[in-house]
Enzyme design. Structure first.
Site, PDB file in Angstrom:
ATOM      1  N   GLU A  14       4.360  31.204  40.658  1.00  0.00           N
ATOM      2  CA  GLU A  14       4.977  29.880  40.726  1.00  0.00           C
ATOM      3  C   GLU A  14       5.613  29.527  39.383  1.00  0.00           C
ATOM      4  OE1 GLU A  14       3.116  27.319  44.026  1.00  0.00           O
ATOM      5  OE2 GLU A  14       1.900  27.056  42.251  1.00  0.00           O
ATOM      6  N   LYS A  26      -2.080  18.959  47.228  1.00  0.00           N
ATOM      7  CA  LYS A  26      -2.245  18.292  45.921  1.00  0.00           C
ATOM      8  C   LYS A  26      -2.987  16.966  46.100  1.00  0.00           C
ATOM      9  CE  LYS A  26       1.731  20.801  44.247  1.00  0.00           C
ATOM     10  NZ  LYS A  26       2.884  20.876  43.343  1.00  0.00           N
ATOM     11  N   GLU A  78      -0.378  22.919  37.318  1.00  0.00           N
ATOM     12  CA  GLU A  78      -0.711  21.518  37.023  1.00  0.00           C
ATOM     13  C   GLU A  78      -2.084  21.415  36.374  1.00  0.00           C
ATOM     14  OE1 GLU A  78       0.145  20.012  40.943  1.00  0.00           O
ATOM     15  OE2 GLU A  78       2.251  20.487  40.606  1.00  0.00           O
ATOM     16  N   SER A 102       9.176  24.768  45.307  1.00  0.00           N
ATOM     17  CA  SER A 102      10.271  24.223  46.107  1.00  0.00           C
ATOM     18  C   SER A 102      10.621  25.091  47.327  1.00  0.00           C
ATOM     19  CB  SER A 102      11.507  23.981  45.240  1.00  0.00           C
ATOM     20  OG  SER A 102      11.216  23.029  44.220  1.00  0.00           O
ATOM     21  N   ASN A 147      -0.432  23.476  49.807  1.00  0.00           N
ATOM     22  CA  ASN A 147      -1.178  22.809  48.739  1.00  0.00           C
ATOM     23  C   ASN A 147      -0.824  21.326  48.798  1.00  0.00           C
ATOM     24  OD1 ASN A 147      -2.272  21.874  46.368  1.00  0.00           O
ATOM     25  ND2 ASN A 147      -0.942  23.073  45.016  1.00  0.00           N
ATOM     26  N   HIS A 154      -3.720  26.731  39.070  1.00  0.00           N
ATOM     27  CA  HIS A 154      -2.423  26.104  39.348  1.00  0.00           C
ATOM     28  C   HIS A 154      -1.835  25.554  38.048  1.00  0.00           C
ATOM     29  CE1 HIS A 154       0.618  23.363  40.818  1.00  0.00           C
ATOM     30  NE2 HIS A 154       0.617  24.080  41.924  1.00  0.00           N
ATOM     31  N   GLY A 183       8.181  21.410  42.587  1.00  0.00           N
ATOM     32  CA  GLY A 183       8.474  20.006  42.822  1.00  0.00           C
ATOM     33  C   GLY A 183       9.829  19.555  42.330  1.00  0.00           C
TER      34      GLY A 183
HETATM   35  P1  PGA Z   1       6.319  22.516  45.627  1.00  0.00           P
HETATM   36  O1  PGA Z   1       4.888  22.864  44.981  1.00  0.00           O
HETATM   37  O2  PGA Z   1       6.445  23.315  46.892  1.00  0.00           O
HETATM   38  O3  PGA Z   1       6.253  21.030  45.899  1.00  0.00           O
HETATM   39  O4  PGA Z   1       7.364  22.889  44.633  1.00  0.00           O
HETATM   40  C1  PGA Z   1       4.396  24.182  45.007  1.00  0.00           C
HETATM   41  C2  PGA Z   1       3.073  24.248  44.310  1.00  0.00           C
HETATM   42  O5  PGA Z   1       2.877  23.591  43.282  1.00  0.00           O
HETATM   43  O6  PGA Z   1       2.164  24.970  44.769  1.00  0.00           O
END
Ligand code: PGA
Length: 258
Positions: free
Chosen positions: A170, A14, A100, A216, A12, A98, A176
């Site tokens: 997640e 983003k 976010e 992460s 992803n 997601h 992140g």
């Molecule tokens: P990350 O993000 O690997 O940077 O923690 C995962 C995600 O949001 O899909």
């Protein structure tokens, strides 16, 4: 390991990469995963880069995904992109729900469900994200939250369609932050999700459906995560922006069945 589920690792990206940067990264990912077998590999660039990335991936086994879709087919929805549009750009996967988007752009459980149904109607593969916030985690509500999100997100679909859904667990606090869930903790919640799917669609669907872990994930922790029986791959954010790191996560998933 008795599972026959094919692991799926999706990157992803983003809101990262310009169009030229996206094509460079896609070419590097293509090279990094060349020769790795037994894993479904997907990259999800920003929407504006779907068409050029599709061209870069042409003839490879790397799949193309979008990061979101709107559930209406056409019309006065300024700024939104429909499933059919994404399909016409070459996408075969779409992330839905997601955290976010849930936290910042107002995606509710109901919207996630509509998006999942729209993606399935368009014959694309939804990667449906669920996961608890830190407060919910600390309050011991993880199982209740993911149960609610899975039930709501898969509402109105049949067992056959459910088989085509990829669920991504997640935990919001792990995204992140460099602080992933423990492999055991992630496995436990993925097991909870599988039990909810069994309750909704029966044991055979629950056994077959793929559940990714995200938050992460790096080459350093991927192997221990993928060793867990309920974890069938990963949704990778930060580490997917470096082709060598993403390739190493994919290789770790391939080794699971090796
Ligand atoms: P990350 O993000 O690997 O940077 O923690 C995962 C995600 O949001 O899909």
């Amino acid at each position: 390991m008795t599972t026959t589920r094919r692991p799926i690792v999706a990157g992803n990206w983003k809101m990262n990469t310009t169009v030229p940067e996206a094509t460079v990264l896609a070419a590097a990912v293509r090279k990094a995963v060349d020769g790795v077998h037994g894993v479904e590999v997907v990259v999800c660039p920003p929407a504006v880069s779907l068409v050029p990335v599709h061209a870069v991936l042409d003839g490879s086994d790397v799949g193309l995904g979008a990061q979101d879709a709107y559930f209406e087919a056409t019309g006065a929805h300024t700024g939104e992109v429909s499933v059919e549009m994404l399909a016409s750009a070459g996408a075969t996967y779409v992330i839905a729900g997601h955290s976010e988007r849930r936290a910042r752009f107002g995606d509710t459980d109901d919207w996630v469900s509509r998006k999942v149904r729209a993606i399935l109607s368009g014959r694309l593969v939804p990667i449906m994200c669920v996961g608890e916030t830190l407060d919910e985690h600390d309050a011991g509500q993880t199982d209740a939250v993911v149960t609610r999100q899975v039930r709501a997100g898969m509402a109105g679909i049949g067992a056959h369609e459910a088989l085509g859904v990829v669920v991504a667990y997640e935990p919001v606090w792990a995204i992140g932050t460099g602080r992933p869930a423990t492999p055991e903790g992630a496995n436990e919640t993925c097991g909870t999700i599988r039990a909810v799917v069994a309750d909704l669609f029966g044991a055979a669907v629950a056994e077959a459906i793929r559940i990714q872990y995200g938050g992460s994930v790096t080459p350093a922790n991927a192997t221990s995560l993928f060793a867990q029986p309920h974890i069938d791959g990963a949704l990778v954010g930060g580490a997917s922006l470096v082709a060598a790191n993403f390739g190493a996560v994919v290789s770790a998933a391939a080794a699971r069945h090796g």
